[in-house]
Design a protein around this motif. Structure first.
Motif, PDB file in Angstrom:
ATOM      1  N   ILE A 365       0.833  -1.202   0.000  1.00  0.00           N
ATOM      2  CA  ILE A 365       0.000   0.000   0.000  1.00  0.00           C
ATOM      3  C   ILE A 365       0.870   1.254   0.000  1.00  0.00           C
ATOM      4  O   ILE A 365       0.606   2.224  -0.731  1.00  0.00           O
ATOM      5  CB  ILE A 365      -0.957  -0.017   1.209  1.00  0.00           C
ATOM      6  N   GLU A 369       1.120   4.224  -2.899  1.00  0.00           N
ATOM      7  CA  GLU A 369       1.081   5.662  -2.592  1.00  0.00           C
ATOM      8  C   GLU A 369       2.308   6.371  -3.165  1.00  0.00           C
ATOM      9  O   GLU A 369       2.198   7.463  -3.747  1.00  0.00           O
ATOM     10  CB  GLU A 369       1.027   5.878  -1.081  1.00  0.00           C
ATOM     11  N   GLU A 391      -5.166   2.027  -1.139  1.00  0.00           N
ATOM     12  CA  GLU A 391      -4.378   3.249  -0.947  1.00  0.00           C
ATOM     13  C   GLU A 391      -5.173   4.481  -1.338  1.00  0.00           C
ATOM     14  O   GLU A 391      -5.188   5.489  -0.613  1.00  0.00           O
ATOM     15  CB  GLU A 391      -3.090   3.167  -1.763  1.00  0.00           C
ATOM     16  N   ASN A 395      -6.150   7.569   1.142  1.00  0.00           N
ATOM     17  CA  ASN A 395      -5.510   8.874   0.940  1.00  0.00           C
ATOM     18  C   ASN A 395      -6.229   9.768  -0.055  1.00  0.00           C
ATOM     19  O   ASN A 395      -5.976  10.978  -0.079  1.00  0.00           O
ATOM     20  CB  ASN A 395      -4.053   8.665   0.489  1.00  0.00           C
TER      21      ASN A 395
END
Length: 558
Positions: A365, A369, A391, A395
């Motif tokens: 993950i 990112e 991810e 985010n």
């Protein structure tokens, strides 16, 4: 048409390249216009490798009809350019399961079930059935393990009996052995080969050809010694040195006369050989213009055979671009401990392949990112798609606890969830979504541009999938489903919008299984294109390609 059989056994030690030798022989025969099929006999008692750890067995190769098979079938498909089925991998577990099931149903009329004839008959019947269904002129049969293994004896007895079953002129026996080099005396030793052949002959099989694997040059005297002690013509002693690329092996076998030996033994009339395009492929692999560092971030990178098809698909794509893919194997657990910046700073692209279980997932993950925020081309395969989605949920959508129910069954945001039909499954083996399924590609997507067609078929191996309850939320932040099942209920491909990333694409299937050295998979080819062309953040020019095997020393600026 009478089908001919070539049986390939191994001696001295395992892991010396029987699978590559079989695949290469298939390519040699196919270059003569001979139709070929292949069968791998695995003596282990597992029904298939589907439930085995990658550290035990390496990659599980999935055929188009949904069978979980030995990784050697991947070699066969890539070298011979064929699509095999479940009929091309037979295990002792399958044989015994079938015989016991039939015995429980009373099919043997109260008789005693024995290794001979019942087990050997079942093995022979499978081979003959494959011959009938494939309509191949030659079937190459690889016997797993080495001569002398207790579990392999029924298979060796079965291939011995095949000589009388189909006729001597329709059978060729090839034995692959290893010649160890003794540093203290500077000698290659033939005694292990002699003992291996003696063991083979003790059960009634006399090899027609002996292939000698060695890390050192084998002179004529050694070949003559093997010929005398193993009762094989000198022309039947083939040497196979360690090479830079396995794709060179068909050329070496052809130069050593293997093709002629086999067709003479089997009394086959064939066309003139034509390995011109294969030789050009090998030349392209050995003399690339540049090096391109690509990271493969996974759970099982300690054993690279766990991702052998991914590695080969990257190589195929690299050859098509005249670059050498410098694969950087990165443990996802190391990403968790050290951070992605330290381990991924100098790579030009990132692949996150498949896997099962929670270990190392948080590292994947973090990798997704890093790829997204640093504009590094990213290709996610199966689990690689799922971590990309997790991810973005955390985010991009602000759902900090988002996860897959595989890793957190009580997550508040199950953006990846088990497939409905999998909820009632209790048995582990052969119960996932397996094999080839159709997929419709959305217009104006990277996937559609790569494939060049509106619909495709790809091979699957998974239980969990994208949760459609979150589809609109992801679309709002630019993560689009661009590949869907025909009923539009299953998301097969997700990609980040072009204005947000040069190439960030994940697939629920395994495209690596379809890649060929002379026909790289479109997604891998497009991924390598993006990796070559990605701009430096804030810069105006493409990152320079590396000139050495160590890869580029160019750094991305943040």
């Amino acid at each position: 048409m009478t089908t001919k059989f070539v049986f390939v056994t191994g001696g001295v030690v395992s892991s010396i390249g029987k699978g590559i030798t079989v695949a290469s022989l298939g390519r040699v025969l196919k270059s003569r216009g001979i139709s070929v099929s292949v069968l791998k006999l695995d003596p282990y008692l597992n029904v298939d490798p589907g439930t085995m750890s990658p550290y035990q067995h390496g990659e599980v190769f999935v055929t188009c009809d949904g069978s979980e098979t030995d990784l050697d079938l991947g070699h066969y498909e890539r070298f011979i350019d064929v699509e095999l089925t479940r009929a091309s991998n037979l295990t002792a577990g399958q044989i015994y399961q079938d015989i016991i099931s039939r015995e429980r149903q009373g099919e043997f009329l109260g008789g005693t079930i024995q290794a001979i004839p019942h087990v050997t008959d079942a093995i022979k019947q499978h081979m003959l059935s494959l011959a009938a269904s494939s309509e191949a002129e030659v079937i190459i049969v690889e016997v797993g393990g080495t001569v002398g293994d207790i579990e392999g004896l029924p298979f060796l007895e079965a291939i011995r009996q095949m000589r009388n079953e189909v006729g001597r002129d329709n059978v060729c026996y090839i034995h692959l052995t290893f010649l160890p080099f003794i540093m203290a005396t500077g000698e290659l030793k033939t005694k292990p080969t002699q003992h291996s052949v003696r063991e083979l002959r003790s059960i009634g099989i006399q090899p027609d050809v002996i292939v000698c694997r060695s890390d050192y040059e084998v002179d004529e005297g050694i070949k003559r010694k093997i010929s005398i002690h193993c009762d094989v013509p000198l022309s039947g002693v083939i040497t196979l040195p360690t090479v830079d690329t396995v794709y060179e092996v068909p050329l070496i076998l052809e130069d050593e006369g293997m093709g002629e030996l086999v067709i003479e033994t089997l009394r086959i009339e064939s066309a003139s050989r034509d390995l011109t395009s294969w030789a050009a492929l090998v030349e392209g692999i050995k003399t690339p213009k540049h090096t391109l560092p690509i990271a493969v971030v996974g759970k099982y990178v300690d054993l690279q055979d766990s991702y052998i098809s991914v590695k080969e698909a990257l190589l195929h794509a690299g050859v098509s671009h005249d670059v050498d893919i410098d694969v950087r194997w990165v443990r996802s657990e190391d990403i968790e401990q050290q951070g992605p910046e330290r381990l991924l700073d100098d790579v030009r692209g990132i692949v996150v392949p498949g896997g099962f279980g929670q270990r190392g997932v948080e590292g994947m993950i973090l990798t997704a990112e890093y790829a997204r925020t640093r504009m590094v081309p990213y290709l996610g395969l199966c689990l690689g798609l799922q971590v990309m989605v997790i991810e973005m949920a955390r985010n991009g959508l602000g759902k900090a606890g988002a996860n897959s129910t595989e890793f957190n069954p009580v997550t508040a945001d199950p953006v990846i969830d088990i497939m409905p039909e999998q909820r009632v499954v209790t048995q582990m083996g052969g119960t996932m979504r397996l094999g080839e399924y159709p997929c419709e590609l959305e217009a104006d997507s990277k996937a559609r541009a790569a494939y060049g067609v509106p619909s495709i078929g790809e091979r699957h191996r998974h239980r969990f999938e994208f949760n459609n309850d979150y589809r609109e939320a992801f679309e709002s932040v630019g993560l689009w489903p661009t590949g869907l099942s025909p009923n539009r209920k299953l998301v097969e491909i997700m990609e980040l919008a072009a204005d947000k990333h040069p190439f960030m694409l994940g697939v629920q299937f395994h495209p690596e299984f379809r890649s060929r050295p002379n026909r790289p998979h479109p997604l891998f080819k497009e991924f390598v294109t993006a990796a070559k062309d990605t701009l430096r953040e804030g810069g105006q020019h493409s990152l320079p390609l590396g000139g050495t095997k160590q890869g580029s020393d160019a750094k991305r600026t943040g």
